[in-house]
Design a protein around this motif. Structure first.
Motif, short mmCIF file in Angstrom:
data_model
loop_
_atom_site.label_atom_id
_atom_site.label_comp_id
_atom_site.label_asym_id
_atom_site.label_seq_id
_atom_site.Cartn_x
_atom_site.Cartn_y
_atom_site.Cartn_z
N TRP A 503 40.91 29.13 35.04
CA TRP A 503 39.84 28.77 35.97
C TRP A 503 38.52 29.44 35.65
O TRP A 503 37.46 29.01 36.12
N GLY A 504 38.54 30.52 34.91
CA GLY A 504 37.28 31.14 34.53
C GLY A 504 36.96 32.43 35.23
O GLY A 504 37.76 32.99 35.99
N ASP A 505 35.74 32.92 34.97
CA ASP A 505 35.35 34.26 35.39
C ASP A 505 35.48 34.50 36.89
O ASP A 505 35.88 35.58 37.33
N ARG A 506 35.11 33.51 37.70
CA ARG A 506 35.13 33.73 39.15
C ARG A 506 36.54 34.10 39.62
O ARG A 506 36.71 35.02 40.44
N ARG A 511 40.51 38.12 41.23
CA ARG A 511 41.87 38.68 41.07
C ARG A 511 41.81 40.19 40.88
O ARG A 511 42.50 40.95 41.57
N ASP A 512 41.00 40.63 39.94
CA ASP A 512 40.93 42.06 39.63
C ASP A 512 40.37 42.87 40.80
O ASP A 512 40.82 43.99 41.06
N ALA A 513 39.39 42.31 41.50
CA ALA A 513 38.80 43.02 42.64
C ALA A 513 39.81 43.19 43.77
O ALA A 513 39.93 44.27 44.37
N LEU A 514 40.57 42.13 44.06
CA LEU A 514 41.58 42.21 45.12
C LEU A 514 42.69 43.19 44.75
O LEU A 514 43.13 44.00 45.58
N LEU A 515 43.16 43.13 43.50
CA LEU A 515 44.24 44.02 43.08
C LEU A 515 43.77 45.47 43.03
O LEU A 515 44.53 46.39 43.36
N SER A 546 35.69 41.25 34.15
CA SER A 546 35.48 41.92 35.43
C SER A 546 34.58 43.14 35.27
O SER A 546 33.72 43.40 36.12
N LEU A 547 34.77 43.89 34.20
CA LEU A 547 33.95 45.08 33.98
C LEU A 547 32.48 44.72 33.76
O LEU A 547 31.60 45.55 33.93
N LEU A 548 32.21 43.48 33.40
CA LEU A 548 30.84 43.03 33.20
C LEU A 548 30.24 42.44 34.47
O LEU A 548 29.10 41.98 34.46
N SER A 549 31.02 42.46 35.56
CA SER A 549 30.58 41.84 36.81
C SER A 549 30.10 42.89 37.81
O SER A 549 30.80 43.86 38.09
N ASP A 550 28.91 42.69 38.35
CA ASP A 550 28.39 43.61 39.36
C ASP A 550 29.25 43.61 40.62
O ASP A 550 29.42 44.66 41.26
N SER A 551 29.79 42.45 40.99
CA SER A 551 30.60 42.39 42.22
C SER A 551 31.88 43.21 42.08
O SER A 551 32.32 43.85 43.03
N TYR A 552 32.47 43.22 40.88
CA TYR A 552 33.67 44.03 40.67
C TYR A 552 33.34 45.52 40.75
O TYR A 552 34.07 46.29 41.39
N THR A 554 30.96 46.88 42.39
CA THR A 554 30.72 47.19 43.80
C THR A 554 32.04 47.40 44.54
O THR A 554 32.17 48.30 45.38
N GLN A 555 33.05 46.59 44.21
CA GLN A 555 34.37 46.75 44.83
C GLN A 555 35.00 48.08 44.45
O GLN A 555 35.65 48.73 45.28
N VAL A 556 34.82 48.52 43.20
CA VAL A 556 35.35 49.81 42.78
C VAL A 556 34.75 50.93 43.63
O VAL A 556 35.47 51.80 44.16
N LYS A 557 33.44 50.90 43.78
CA LYS A 557 32.76 51.95 44.56
C LYS A 557 33.24 51.97 46.00
O LYS A 557 33.57 53.02 46.56
N SER A 558 33.27 50.76 46.64
CA SER A 558 33.64 50.74 48.07
C SER A 558 35.09 51.10 48.29
O SER A 558 35.42 51.80 49.24
N ALA A 559 36.00 50.65 47.40
CA ALA A 559 37.41 50.97 47.57
C ALA A 559 37.65 52.47 47.45
O ALA A 559 38.42 53.06 48.22
N LEU A 560 37.02 53.11 46.49
CA LEU A 560 37.17 54.56 46.33
C LEU A 560 36.63 55.31 47.55
O LEU A 560 37.25 56.27 48.03
N ALA A 561 35.47 54.84 48.04
CA ALA A 561 34.89 55.51 49.21
C ALA A 561 35.75 55.32 50.45
O ALA A 561 35.98 56.26 51.22
N GLU A 562 36.26 54.10 50.65
CA GLU A 562 37.08 53.83 51.84
C GLU A 562 38.38 54.61 51.81
O GLU A 562 38.87 55.08 52.84
N ALA A 563 38.99 54.77 50.62
CA ALA A 563 40.27 55.48 50.51
C ALA A 563 40.08 56.98 50.35
O ALA A 563 41.06 57.73 50.32
#
Length: 751
Positions: A503-506, A511-515, A546-552, A554-563
């Motif tokens: 399906w492509g990058d989206r 997938r990677d952000a949710l996991l 995913s590593l080239l995506s700003d949205s991913y 952003t998810q890394v930062k927020s998940a670490l902060a929330e946990a």
């Protein structure tokens, strides 16, 4: 960076050039300035200031205008837009035998035209050297008033303008050239009559239902204002849809200018599925919301249940799986009303067609005496053809044609009862694979399903064991987060995880952000109940895209902060199965590996997380990737363990891991982790340890991946230490020895 350029060249001349016997105009220069004001209006304009050129009065010289227009034409791209507007006089010299006019600029010298006919802004130049050469979409608007007495005593000007109507690809025009009239200027409005209507239209009176003014709508509006004789319109191709002004909203909130202004005139490149979205959705609904599915808990499905679900979905009389082997016909599984003997003539026809078409067609329909049979080949092996045979299906789904056959093959090959979400995604992915894209509604439906599928997964944590000769030194070094459909399952849901790449990058990034979010939150909860002080490192898989995506990120930062998890705890493992290369339409200014190296370095500095190469030994594995990327560890895929030269390959990985530290470029070598180690591996733990590899992951320690974190028992640590010393598992050692004998034989060129 802008993807397209929208340029406008606006010319207004009141005076009549040098020694041209035409009376001065009053409003032509103001008309050009008013057009610029509308196109650049912060509320409604669609042009940027730097892309609008104004040639007004004495500054409107033919040489400058021609040079500017020619540069725009030569440097144009297919996505560009050019608008040329002229208000002033037009002239056809008395000596001219051609129906060709000049637009009168401030420096036009009529006497020199006989000797130098190109010393002016000629209509043939605009057509041949500008609009025909312009790669994008171009427009011309002329407000050429017949004011006073022309040097062209025969009034050939209007006819000369008519010759311009010869079609030019990607070009539209609106010409106001009344024949022989006096000044067509309006003192009441302070504009030329024609331009006053243009300005009204651009300011909103020519807007469509979405309050957008396209060139086509503008031309229609001006043509309805009762100007006599009426303006000449030439509106073709993208003229009806190219937007000139928009509703008064802020620029950052506007729709893309490539969005059609008049949806009724667009001509999309159609996909065979575009007209079938409703039929596909209905069929999916009948399959995945049928009573057969809703009546059972997740489990394996048998042939009889599959056949009944398909019969129900197609509203057929009956259905069966039929095997054709030579002249023989055998029913493998069927619904109650299927009668092989009554259907034999149709089945024989179906078998013949299926054998001929099995490599080129996913299915066909055979009909005779009012009955019809849909035949979809399922497999062909050793002369035996297995087909799905549907008797008298409803006509509506049959109209779907090839997409129906593709869906049925996918439905047959998936376990509908075990995981309906994954099964439905499997069907949609089959359509995506076959036809390249899906209609927007189906694509968004698939994206929503995929989100639910990934969110339904459970994260378990597999220990990475640190090896030692002493039981006391054997311990859990870190964990890797692994996705599972259910906690007690050993196998990864590879089909579900890998379909994102179709399906492509989206889909990959989602997938990677949710996991990642599930991994970090689950790990933080498990760590709170762990038996040791301090949090052990956690590895999470990630794709290159995913590593080239700003949205991913952003998810890394927020998940670490929330946990409330320290960033240095997390290592992102980059799969060697992903290519490091630009995506479609992307352009990297550096070589891919250098670009990605710089990107990872920046992320490591900003996020304070670590990176590792995962699955080394498969996919796009290379020594360059290992050596040049800023990695903290290298994870070797289990396939390397089963290679005849496994020990040699592992030794090479160790040398690469030490390369930077040996050269003084790093304080310590990168850690090497062997993944997928089990008791069947031909390489022993002693051999791995002797190479300097002290971290192993797999199913050898007696510990399985779990949602909880536990210490290794003393018995496990003792057994691992004994194996590392070479005192345990003689069978494994013997297998390894045999593997090395084979490797040495292969190296000598033996069998």
């Amino acid at each position: 960076m802008k993807t397209s350029r929208r340029s406008a060249v606006l010319i207004g001349v009141n005076q009549s050039g040098r020694d041209v016997q035409l009376p001065a105009l009053r409003y032509a220069e103001g008309d050009a300035q008013a057009m610029a004001g509308v196109l650049l209006d912060q509320r409604i304009g669609t042009f940027d200031p730097g892309d609008v050129r104004q040639y007004i009065g004495a500054d409107a010289t033919w040489s400058d205008i021609k040079k500017d227009l020619r540069d725009l034409a030569i440097d144009s791209r297919p996505s560009d837009v050019l608008l040329v507007y002229f208000a002033g006089h037009a002239l056809v010299p008395e000596w001219s035998t051609q129906r060709d006019a000049y637009l009168v600029t401030a420096d036009l010298d009529a006497h020199t035209l006989r000797r130098e006919p190109d010393n002016g802004l000629r209509m043939s130049f605009l057509k041949r050297d500008v609009f025909e050469a312009f790669a994008g979409t171009s427009f011309l608007i002329l407000d050429c008033c017949h004011a006073g007495i022309y040097r062209d005593s025969e009034m050939r000007h209007a006819e000369a303008m008519q010759t311009y109507r010869t079609q030019v690809d990607r070009h539209s025009a609106l010409l106001a050239c009344p024949n022989g009239f006096a000044a067509r200027e309006s003192e009441e409005h302070g504009h030329g009559v024609f331009t006053s209507h243009l300005l009204r239209g651009l300011r909103g009176e020519a807007a469509d239902d979405n309050a957008r003014v396209s060139f086509g709508h503008l031309a229609n509006f001006v043509g309805q204002q009762g100007i006599q004789p009426p303006p000449v319109q030439l509106v073709q191709m993208w003229g009806p849809t190219t937007v000139l002004t928009q509703p008064p909203v802020s620029r950052h909130e506007r729709q893309p200018l490539s969005t059609p202004a008049n949806s009724g005139t667009t001509r999309p490149c159609k996909n065979p599925l575009d007209d079938l979205a409703s039929s596909i959705t209905q069929l999916l609904g009948r399959v995945f919301h049928s009573e057969t599915l809703s009546a059972h808990r997740p489990r394996q499905i048998d042939h009889a249940e599959r056949v009944e679900i398909i019969r129900y979905a197609l509203d057929a009389d009956s259905a069966a799986v039929v095997e054709f082997s030579g002249p023989g016909i055998r029913t493998v599984s069927s619904t109650p009303r299927f009668n092989k003997d009554q259907l034999r003539p149709l089945l024989e026809l179906s078998a013949a067609d299926a054998t001929l078409a099995r490599l080129s067609s996913p299915g066909h329909v055979v009909s005779d005496n009012g009955r019809r049979v849909l035949c979809v080949p399922l497999s062909y092996e050793d002369g035996r053809l297995l087909t799905l045979t549907v008797v008298d299906p409803a006509l509506a789904p049959l109209d779907m044609g090839e997409p129906l056959a593709v869906m049925l093959q996918a439905i047959w090959s998936t376990n509908l009862l075990d995981d309906p979400l994954q099964a439905q995604m499997h069907v949609l992915t089959a359509l995506r694979t076959t036809f390249g894209r899906l209609p927007t509604t189906l694509y968004e439906h698939a994206f929503g399903l995929y989100q639910k599928l990934i969110e339904s997964m459970t994260m378990v944590f597999q220990p990475v064991v640190e090896l030692d000769l002493r039981p006391a030194g054997v311990s859990i070094h870190s964990y890797e987060a692994l996705a599972r459909r259910r906690e007690n399952e050993v196998r990864a849901p590879l089909t579900a995880l890998q379909m994102a790449h179709v399906w492509g990058d989206r889909f990959i990034i989602e997938r990677d952000a949710l996991l990642l979010a599930k991994s970090i939150h689950s790990y933080a909860a498990a760590d709170a109940d762990s038996p040791w002080e301090g949090t052990k490192p956690l590895s999470i898989n990630v794709a290159v895209r995913s590593l080239l995506s700003d949205s991913y990120i952003t998810q890394v930062k927020s998940a670490l902060a929330e946990a409330n998890l320290k960033p240095r705890t997390v290592t992102l493992e980059i799969s060697e199965q992903d290519a490091i290369q630009p995506g479609p339409g992307e352009r990297w200014l550096q070589q891919p590996l250098a670009y990605f190296h710089h990107h990872l370095t920046t992320l490591s500095r900003e996020l304070h997380i670590c990176f590792a190469v995962d699955d080394f030994g498969v996919g796009y594995s290379s020594l360059a990737r290992m050596a040049e990327l800023p990695l903290t560890q290298i994870k070797v895929d289990r396939t390397v363990l089963h290679h005849p030269l496994a020990v040699e390959e592992l030794g090479l990985v160790v040398r690469v891991a030490r390369y930077a530290s040996d050269r003084g470029e790093a304080s310590s070598p990168r850690a090497v982790v062997v993944e997928g180690f089990d008791d069947e591996a031909p390489v022993t733990l002693k051999q791995i340890y002797d190479l300097g590899i002290h971290h192993v992951q797999g199913y050898f320690s007696g510990e399985t991946a779990s949602t909880s974190l536990r210490e290794l028992s003393f018995a496990v640590r003792e057994r691992v230490a004994a194996t590392v010393r070479g005192e345990d598992d003689q069978h494994q050692a013997a297998a390894a020895a045999g593997s090395h004998r084979g490797a040495r034989s292969a190296a000598r060129g033996g069998p």
